[in-house]
Design a protein around this motif. Structure first.
Motif, PDB file in Angstrom:
ATOM      1  N   LEU A  18      -2.375   0.826  -0.445  1.00 32.79           N
ATOM      2  CA  LEU A  18      -3.244  -0.188   0.153  1.00 32.79           C
ATOM      3  C   LEU A  18      -3.346  -0.008   1.667  1.00 32.79           C
ATOM      4  CD1 LEU A  18      -2.263  -3.313  -1.949  1.00 32.79           C
ATOM      5  CD2 LEU A  18      -4.389  -1.995  -2.054  1.00 32.79           C
ATOM      6  N   ARG A  19      -2.235   0.354   2.307  1.00 34.70           N
ATOM      7  CA  ARG A  19      -2.294   0.620   3.745  1.00 34.70           C
ATOM      8  C   ARG A  19      -3.205   1.819   4.032  1.00 34.70           C
ATOM      9  NH1 ARG A  19       2.727  -1.589   3.487  1.00 34.70           N
ATOM     10  NH2 ARG A  19       3.983   0.274   3.239  1.00 34.70           N
ATOM     11  N   THR A  22      -6.897   0.758   3.557  1.00 36.42           N
ATOM     12  CA  THR A  22      -7.411  -0.175   4.563  1.00 36.42           C
ATOM     13  C   THR A  22      -7.365   0.425   5.971  1.00 36.42           C
ATOM     14  OG1 THR A  22      -5.247  -1.225   4.762  1.00 36.42           O
ATOM     15  CG2 THR A  22      -6.811  -2.225   3.206  1.00 36.42           C
ATOM     16  N   LYS A  25     -10.599   0.525   8.079  1.00 32.74           N
ATOM     17  CA  LYS A  25     -11.000  -0.791   8.585  1.00 32.74           C
ATOM     18  C   LYS A  25     -10.158  -1.185   9.806  1.00 32.74           C
ATOM     19  CE  LYS A  25     -13.077  -4.581   6.242  1.00 32.74           C
ATOM     20  NZ  LYS A  25     -13.297  -5.215   4.986  1.00 32.74           N
ATOM     21  N   HIS A  77     -14.937   5.292   5.508  1.00 29.14           N
ATOM     22  CA  HIS A  77     -14.962   3.907   5.010  1.00 29.14           C
ATOM     23  C   HIS A  77     -16.146   3.689   4.066  1.00 29.14           C
ATOM     24  CE1 HIS A  77     -13.943  -0.306   5.038  1.00 29.14           C
ATOM     25  NE2 HIS A  77     -15.184  -0.607   5.363  1.00 29.14           N
ATOM     26  N   GLN A  81     -16.226   2.824  -0.163  1.00 26.36           N
ATOM     27  CA  GLN A  81     -16.937   1.699  -0.758  1.00 26.36           C
ATOM     28  C   GLN A  81     -18.138   2.118  -1.600  1.00 26.36           C
ATOM     29  OE1 GLN A  81     -17.547  -0.750   2.769  1.00 26.36           O
ATOM     30  NE2 GLN A  81     -15.842  -2.039   2.101  1.00 26.36           N
ATOM     31  N   GLU A 108      -6.723  -6.218  -4.647  1.00 24.83           N
ATOM     32  CA  GLU A 108      -6.918  -5.738  -3.273  1.00 24.83           C
ATOM     33  C   GLU A 108      -8.080  -4.751  -3.189  1.00 24.83           C
ATOM     34  OE1 GLU A 108      -5.540  -6.522  -0.219  1.00 24.83           O
ATOM     35  OE2 GLU A 108      -4.695  -8.225  -1.300  1.00 24.83           O
ATOM     36  N   HIS A 112     -11.563  -5.200  -1.013  1.00 24.97           N
ATOM     37  CA  HIS A 112     -12.042  -4.209  -0.046  1.00 24.97           C
ATOM     38  C   HIS A 112     -13.269  -3.446  -0.548  1.00 24.97           C
ATOM     39  CE1 HIS A 112      -8.833  -4.799   2.811  1.00 24.97           C
ATOM     40  NE2 HIS A 112      -7.994  -4.842   1.805  1.00 24.97           N
TER      41      HIS A 112
END
Length: 192
Positions: A18-19, A22, A25, A77, A81, A108, A112
């Motif tokens: 997860l780190r 993300t 961002k 990023h 997505q 999570e 995101h």
């Protein structure tokens, strides 16, 4: 430009993953703050420019490099997505902690806006003829069966692949080919 159809990242446990996901961002936010500071303190930066140039780097060069890095991070990023470019396949085992971590990861990723609709449930201890008199095997299957039912209920809209516990580690081309078949062809447990 990448010349690959598929790139697979085998990621670390949930928190680290997860780190990682993300990170773009976080960097975007950091670059926005740096840019804001640049605009607020442009006079001060100009005064220090002479000292920086003695080291061979001007403030403009630094900000240009930061802007280039920001553009790359924005592309990464956007790819995270884009469901046509990136999807996340969760891998779990049928146990409480693994199911808990998988659900946390799915929530999570959804937050995101990262596509995830595949789950591989690995190391399922299906009962076979060898297990009929083994209490440990039967207890393990009973426990796993409970979590498999929860997985079916929680992820009814997902593509869930169930793989059996194998006798050996998956190492080498032949083992990988055999395991790949388990991912593409539903496993049918042997009759008890």
């Amino acid at each position: 430009q990448m010349d690959y159809e598929v790139i697979v990242f085998d990621t670390a446990p949930t928190g680290h993953t997860l780190r990682l996901l993300t990170f773009p961002k976080v960097l975007q936010s950091t670059f926005e703050k740096i840019n804001s500071l640049k605009q607020k303190f442009s006079g001060l930066i100009t005064q220090f420019a002479g000292m920086l140039q003695q080291n061979g780097t001007s403030p403009d060069e630094i900000f240009t490099k930061l802007e280039q890095a920001k553009k790359t991070i924005d592309i990464v990023h956007a790819q995270f997505q884009d469901p046509d470019a990136t999807t996340f396949v969760c891998v779990a085992i049928p146990e409480f902690l693994s199911l808990f971590e998988t659900e946390r990861l799915v929530q999570e990723l959804t937050k995101h806006e990262i596509d995830t609709h595949n789950i591989v449930v690995n190391q399922i201890h299906y009962l076979d003829a060898d297990c009929k008199d083994c209490k440990k095997c039967q207890t393990r299957w009973k426990m796993q069966k409970k979590y498999l039912e929860q997985i079916d209920e929680l992820y009814e809209d997902f593509h869930v692949v169930k793989c059996p516990l194998l006798g050996d580690e998956v190492r080498g081309d032949k083992c990988l080919d055999n395991f790949a078949k388990l991912l593409s062809t539903p496993y049918v447990p042997p009759p008890k």
